[in-house]
Scaffold this motif. Structure first.
Motif, PDB file in Angstrom:
ATOM      1  N   LYS A 239       0.831  -1.207   0.000  1.00 23.63           N
ATOM      2  CA  LYS A 239       0.000   0.000   0.000  1.00 23.63           C
ATOM      3  C   LYS A 239       0.868   1.261   0.000  1.00 23.63           C
ATOM      4  O   LYS A 239       0.571   2.240  -0.698  1.00 23.63           O
ATOM      5  CB  LYS A 239      -0.918   0.003   1.221  1.00 23.63           C
ATOM      6  CG  LYS A 239      -2.081  -0.989   1.158  1.00 23.63           C
ATOM      7  CD  LYS A 239      -2.927  -0.896   2.411  1.00 23.63           C
ATOM      8  CE  LYS A 239      -4.241  -1.658   2.263  1.00 23.63           C
ATOM      9  NZ  LYS A 239      -4.064  -3.090   2.072  1.00 23.63           N
TER      10      LYS A 239
ATOM     11  N   HIS B  61       1.584   4.568  -2.862  1.00 18.84           N
ATOM     12  CA  HIS B  61       1.639   6.015  -2.596  1.00 18.84           C
ATOM     13  C   HIS B  61       3.008   6.603  -2.937  1.00 18.84           C
ATOM     14  O   HIS B  61       3.281   7.757  -2.613  1.00 18.84           O
ATOM     15  CB  HIS B  61       1.337   6.284  -1.116  1.00 18.84           C
ATOM     16  CG  HIS B  61      -0.104   6.149  -0.753  1.00 18.84           C
ATOM     17  ND1 HIS B  61      -1.019   7.148  -0.966  1.00 18.84           N
ATOM     18  CD2 HIS B  61      -0.785   5.123  -0.178  1.00 18.84           C
ATOM     19  CE1 HIS B  61      -2.215   6.756  -0.537  1.00 18.84           C
ATOM     20  NE2 HIS B  61      -2.095   5.519  -0.047  1.00 18.84           N
TER      21      HIS B  61
ATOM     22  N   SER C 136      -9.953  -4.653   5.954  1.00 15.26           N
ATOM     23  CA  SER C 136      -8.901  -3.686   5.626  1.00 15.26           C
ATOM     24  C   SER C 136      -9.409  -2.268   5.405  1.00 15.26           C
ATOM     25  O   SER C 136      -8.607  -1.341   5.259  1.00 15.26           O
ATOM     26  CB  SER C 136      -8.155  -4.155   4.366  1.00 15.26           C
ATOM     27  OG  SER C 136      -9.043  -4.187   3.254  1.00 15.26           O
ATOM     28  N   GLU C 137     -10.715  -2.070   5.384  1.00 16.02           N
ATOM     29  CA  GLU C 137     -11.244  -0.750   5.038  1.00 16.02           C
ATOM     30  C   GLU C 137     -10.785   0.318   6.012  1.00 16.02           C
ATOM     31  O   GLU C 137     -10.399   1.427   5.619  1.00 16.02           O
ATOM     32  CB  GLU C 137     -12.779  -0.778   4.983  1.00 16.02           C
ATOM     33  CG  GLU C 137     -13.352  -1.613   3.847  1.00 16.02           C
ATOM     34  CD  GLU C 137     -13.335  -3.099   4.145  1.00 16.02           C
ATOM     35  OE1 GLU C 137     -12.995  -3.459   5.300  1.00 16.02           O
ATOM     36  OE2 GLU C 137     -13.634  -3.901   3.238  1.00 16.02           O
TER      37      GLU C 137
ATOM     38  N   ASN D 110      -7.135   1.237   5.447  1.00 19.96           N
ATOM     39  CA  ASN D 110      -6.977   2.027   4.226  1.00 19.96           C
ATOM     40  C   ASN D 110      -7.344   3.484   4.461  1.00 19.96           C
ATOM     41  O   ASN D 110      -6.639   4.399   4.017  1.00 19.96           O
ATOM     42  CB  ASN D 110      -7.844   1.445   3.105  1.00 19.96           C
ATOM     43  CG  ASN D 110      -7.372   0.077   2.655  1.00 19.96           C
ATOM     44  OD1 ASN D 110      -6.220  -0.282   2.856  1.00 19.96           O
ATOM     45  ND2 ASN D 110      -8.255  -0.691   2.039  1.00 19.96           N
ATOM     46  N   THR D 111      -8.450   3.709   5.175  1.00 16.09           N
ATOM     47  CA  THR D 111      -8.886   5.076   5.452  1.00 16.09           C
ATOM     48  C   THR D 111      -7.872   5.808   6.320  1.00 16.09           C
ATOM     49  O   THR D 111      -7.529   6.970   6.055  1.00 16.09           O
ATOM     50  CB  THR D 111     -10.258   5.055   6.160  1.00 16.09           C
ATOM     51  OG1 THR D 111     -11.209   4.398   5.316  1.00 16.09           O
ATOM     52  CG2 THR D 111     -10.734   6.470   6.456  1.00 16.09           C
TER      53      THR D 111
ATOM     54  N   GLU E 240      -4.734   6.695   4.296  1.00 20.38           N
ATOM     55  CA  GLU E 240      -4.972   7.852   3.422  1.00 20.38           C
ATOM     56  C   GLU E 240      -4.905   9.139   4.232  1.00 20.38           C
ATOM     57  O   GLU E 240      -4.297  10.138   3.804  1.00 20.38           O
ATOM     58  CB  GLU E 240      -6.338   7.726   2.748  1.00 20.38           C
ATOM     59  CG  GLU E 240      -6.459   6.601   1.735  1.00 20.38           C
ATOM     60  CD  GLU E 240      -5.839   6.960   0.397  1.00 20.38           C
ATOM     61  OE1 GLU E 240      -5.436   8.129   0.229  1.00 20.38           O
ATOM     62  OE2 GLU E 240      -5.758   6.070  -0.474  1.00 20.38           O
TER      63      GLU E 240
END
Length: 342
Positions: free
Chosen positions: A217, A221, A309-310, A313-314, A317
């Motif tokens: 991840k 980025h 995983s949500e 992920n948030t 970010e």
């Protein structure tokens, strides 16, 4: 004889040694697969509620191996250097495993260099002698395994195992020759926009299932990554001199030194601290980290057995927005908006 090695805890630091050691003794080994939902569920089933996540994973990997091998290798690693210990859970691994898997046969040598430098080499040699191998063969096996481990660590110090240490050996298909995985390409290096230090134990940084594939991840980025593996002993000594009381746990001490070094040398734009839910040493470690890295942005992630995983992920970010903002604003304290926990 077929020996199983759980892919958990001390595997992530000592596997190059173990791999060579058993190969030289001509003992076949079976490695449990990378962590998956089935293994996590197995570990949760065998563990009591207070068990830390990393121990649950160890129990899951051990349970996976119980019907596939003759013995499971679970050494009691108390210390690898004078006057320092490993985590109490790691020290007690043989007793824990034997109590839970009573019908399974384990190979559990005691490895303890607390009072004497390099005593661990003699411990492994005695272990092999007790298995029935002769002195010449055991001496050669330990010496070659030691050389393999030293080469592995040297690659880590040079940043030549990417962001992942032991797991890079398997990801690149070099399990038979675990010391030559190569370097990142120049194109990968050129794409980096920011650099972050991931602070945590190897078994959290390298287990892609339990950390939600964090490294992948971050690469998405365009983030370059630094890790505590890249700290040779001399740098660890230098960057722990500020401590009023020396930490007597080996790897947490390395994490403290890495935080101090990466901040002092301004090598990174922020930090990610990986915690294992229920870990006692992390509870002591985090206040040191907060004090050291101020005013750099910090994302503290506590990993547990939830596999959605949500949320991660948030939070990731949001943290990246914090890092970008921090580059364009005056420094602000971790007591303000620069600390983010998840």
């Amino acid at each position: 004889m077929k020996v199983g090695i759980p892919r958990a805890l001390t595997y992530y630091w000592f596997y190059p040694f173990w791999h060579t050691f058993f190969a030289e003794l001509e003992i076949a080994t079976v490695l449990s697969p990378p962590t998956n939902k089935k293994i996590l569920d197995l570990g949760t089933q065998y563990a009591v509620d207070e068990t830390c996540l990393s121990m649950k994973l160890f129990l899951g990997h051990t349970a996976y191996l119980t019907d596939k091998v003759d013995f499971i290798f679970v050494p009691g690693i108390k210390s690898m250097e004078p006057k320092r210990y490993y985590c109490p859970q790691i020290i007690a691994l043989p007793e824990t495993a034997k109590a839970i898997f009573a019908k399974t046969r384990f190979l559990s040598p005691e490895i303890n260099s607390y009072k004497k430098e390099m005593q661990w080499m003699a411990d492994y040699q005695n272990f092999a002698l007790n298995l029935g191998f002769d002195f010449i063969k055991t001496t050669a096996a330990v010496e070659k395994a030691k050389n393999t481990q030293e080469l592995f660590l040297e690659k880590c110090y040079q940043g030549m195992l990417f962001e992942q240490g032991v797991e890079a050996l398997h990801l690149m298909g070099t399990d038979a020759n675990p010391i030559n995985p190569g370097n990142e390409s120049e194109n990968e290096k050129a794409e980096v926009e920011y650099k972050l230090a991931i602070l945590g134990n190897p078994y959290l940084i390298e287990d892609a299932f339990i950390n939600f594939d964090l490294i992948k991840k971050l690469k998405a980025h365009k983030i370059g990554i630094l890790i505590p593996y890249q700290m040779p002993p001399a740098l660890v000594e230098k960057h722990t001199e500020f401590l009023q009381k020396d930490l007597f746990w080996s790897y947490p001490r390395n994490i403290i030194a890495a935080a101090q070094h990466f901040k002092t040398e301004r090598q990174v734009n922020g930090f990610i601290l990986l915690n294992s839910f229920g870990c006692g040493t992390n509870a002591i470690l985090e206040p040191y980290i907060l004090q050291i890295i101020d005013p750099f942005p910090l994302l503290a992630l506590t990993l547990d057995e939830h596999t959605g995983s949500e949320g991660i992920n948030t939070r990731l970010e949001a943290f990246m927005d914090m890092v970008r903002r921090h580059q364009h604003e005056s420094c602000f304290s971790l007591n303000g908006p620069s600390a983010h926990r998840a």
